[in-house]
Every structure is written in C-alpha cells, then in structure tokens.
Write an enzyme that holds these catalytic residues in place. Structure first.
Site, mmCIF file in Angstrom:
data_model
loop_
_atom_site.group_PDB
_atom_site.id
_atom_site.type_symbol
_atom_site.label_atom_id
_atom_site.label_comp_id
_atom_site.label_asym_id
_atom_site.label_seq_id
_atom_site.Cartn_x
_atom_site.Cartn_y
_atom_site.Cartn_z
ATOM 1 N N PRO A 1 -9.745 16.791 40.599
ATOM 2 C CA PRO A 1 -10.636 17.518 40.736
ATOM 3 C C PRO A 1 -10.106 19.037 41.063
ATOM 4 C CG PRO A 1 -9.895 15.561 41.319
ATOM 5 C CD PRO A 1 -9.391 15.828 40.407
ATOM 6 N N GLU A 2 -11.113 19.386 40.911
ATOM 7 C CA GLU A 2 -10.560 20.973 41.869
ATOM 8 C C GLU A 2 -11.375 21.420 43.209
ATOM 9 O OE1 GLU A 2 -10.376 24.220 38.685
ATOM 10 O OE2 GLU A 2 -9.548 22.583 37.113
ATOM 11 N N LYS B 1 -8.195 21.725 47.813
ATOM 12 C CA LYS B 1 -8.489 20.506 47.670
ATOM 13 C C LYS B 1 -8.451 19.283 48.340
ATOM 14 C CE LYS B 1 -6.409 22.025 42.916
ATOM 15 N NZ LYS B 1 -5.146 22.593 41.760
ATOM 16 N N ARG C 1 0.795 24.043 31.359
ATOM 17 C CA ARG C 1 -0.434 23.786 31.261
ATOM 18 C C ARG C 1 -1.225 24.479 30.327
ATOM 19 N NH1 ARG C 1 -1.704 22.474 36.877
ATOM 20 N NH2 ARG C 1 -3.738 20.723 35.081
#
Ligand code: ZN
Length: 274
Positions: A2-3, A59, A264
């Site tokens: 979740p961002e 977040k 990433r």
C-alpha cells in the site's frame, strides 16, 4: 504494498464510517505489531474513547481519540483494515475492535495482516514519534519547486531512490515512483542532483497528478490491496511503466526494460525516459 493512494482510500472509508463512534472493546491484539506501548495498554486504554478525526501523512493513518490519545496505523506490506468483514475474523486477524455510535449501532474494525509488518502505535499528545522524520505529504503537503530543488541539490543518489526516500516527500512507493518517472520522461537512473529546472517542474506537476489519479481510481490492486469493504482498486488497469518490462511503451513504441535501483525492481522506457 500500500502506498499513499491506497492508504488514502482506506482513510476516507474509515473516516466516513467511524468518526464520532466510540471504541467499546478490544477483542484481539498482536503484541508483535504494537509500538510505543504494550498490547495490554491497547486493551486498557482504547475502550471508552471516541474517534475525533482520522488523518493521513504519507502511508500513516492517524486516528485521534479523545483525551489526547492517538492510534497511528501503518499497513506494512500486506495489512488490511476491514469494517465488518463478512469472512472474519480469520487466522490473519491481528487486531479486532468493536465500536458503537450514539444510537447504539455497533461495528467491528479488523486489522488483518498475514505477514505482520503492519504497525499499531498508541501514543498520548501526538501521533507516533516514528513520523517525525517524514518529509511533506507527496500529494497534499505544502511543498513546491523550490523545496524539491533544495532537496535534490548535490544528491548523487538515483532519482528513483530519491523519490522512495520518505524524508524528502512521503507516500511514494515502488509503483507510483515508476509511474511518476514515466510520465515525467525522466530516467529512474538519473543522479538526483543533476536535474535542471525543467525536470523539477515536471516532477512538481506529475507527483501530485499521478498520486491523485491513484486516489481517484481507489488505489492499485496487483496482489494484496483491498479497501475497508474488501474491494480492489482500479489504478492497475492504467499502469504505464510499473510491471510492464518487455512490453511496448505507449508513448514512443520502444520496449520497457527492468533494472534495479536502490534495491527495488524498476521498470522504465530507455527510449523516452532520459
Ligand atoms: Zn518510451
């Protein structure tokens, strides 16, 4: 994970359903996910408190309770906040709260998280201390080209890594970073400090725009994310870069490629992202 847009989707639904309600019981806690207090304190201090407001920074979701008490929630990698889930509570139910409004109507709030990377902080006088190092909210925070240029100046880190660093702006994660960079036409590999004023202006334009699109489309569901009713978002249908390595770029017709930036996975178009 979740961002910002996924967390904002959850925050709006929580706010719409729970503000003004009072916690009546804490049926379940997960000590491994509690921060800034003990699970026992959550059980003792939360019941009887009314929800005054539900805000968000990056977040993090911040639930303000009466008496100056705050619950700060972070969904981690696989966390879900569900209101009256029809299939719960289940094996991954970590926190279970019941609430009641002035008319006696009650509901359940469940924090479900298979991997337990989510967090619940209980503090007094302000939200979790962990939030102090965060930069302004990437979508709604007060920041502008001067702020961004100042943060970028002299930085040798790759632009993608700069966007993921929550002390610069908070709320951007891997998916939206790739999307923002595709829309700006900037390479994720560019040294952050090498951007010119035009590049900064494009970031100032696209960062809030893409995050706002994510909010409008109720978040991005690639694996785990669902809203408080268990429903997926729609942003995944509009991805231009994230996860599209090997596919055709809709802007230049080139082929998107995958690389690693700051540890990433990163998808971008070498044809039109410079
Ligand atoms: Zn392209």
């Amino acid at each position: 994970l979740p961002e910002l847009p996924e967390v904002e989707t959850v925050r709006r639904q929580l706010a719409g359903s729970l503000i003004g309600m009072t916690f009546t019981a804490v049926e379940k806690t997960e000590p491994a996910m509690v921060r800034d207090c003990t699970a026992l304190e959550v059980e003792r201090r939360v019941p009887g408190r009314r929800i005054l407001g539900i805000d968000r920074l990056g977040k993090f979701i911040v639930v303000a309770l009466d008496g100056g008490v705050f619950l700060t929630l972070h969904l981690g990698m696989t966390g879900r906040l569900l209101i009256d889930p029809v299939d719960g509570p289940g094996p991954h139910s970590r926190f279970l709260f019941t609430l009641e409004d002035d008319t006696g109507r009650s509901c359940r709030l469940e924090f479900r998280d298979p991997r337990k990377f989510g967090r619940l902080h209980l503090t007094t006088g302000g939200p979790a201390p962990r939030m102090r190092g965060l930069g302004p909210d990437a979508w709604l925070g007060e920041w502008d080209a001067d702020y961004l240029a100042g943060r970028l100046r002299g930085r040798r880190v790759a632009l993608k890594a700069f966007l993921l660093d929550q002390s610069n702006l908070c709320g951007i994660g891997n998916i939206y970073a790739d999307e923002i960079l595709w829309w700006t036409g900037l390479s994720p590999l560019r040294p952050a400090g090498a951007l010119g004023p035009d590049d900064v202006a494009r970031l100032v334009q696209e960062i809030p725009t893409r995050l706002g699109e994510g909010v409008r489309l109720l978040g991005c569901t690639l694996s785990d994310f669902v809203d408080t009713a268990g429903e997926p978002g729609e942003f995944q249908d509009w991805l231009q870069a994230y996860g599209r390595q090997g596919q055709t770029c809709t802007r230049c017709g080139g082929v998107l490629t995958r690389t690693i930036v700051g540890g990433r996975g990163t998808a971008y178009c070498p044809g039109c992202q410079r």
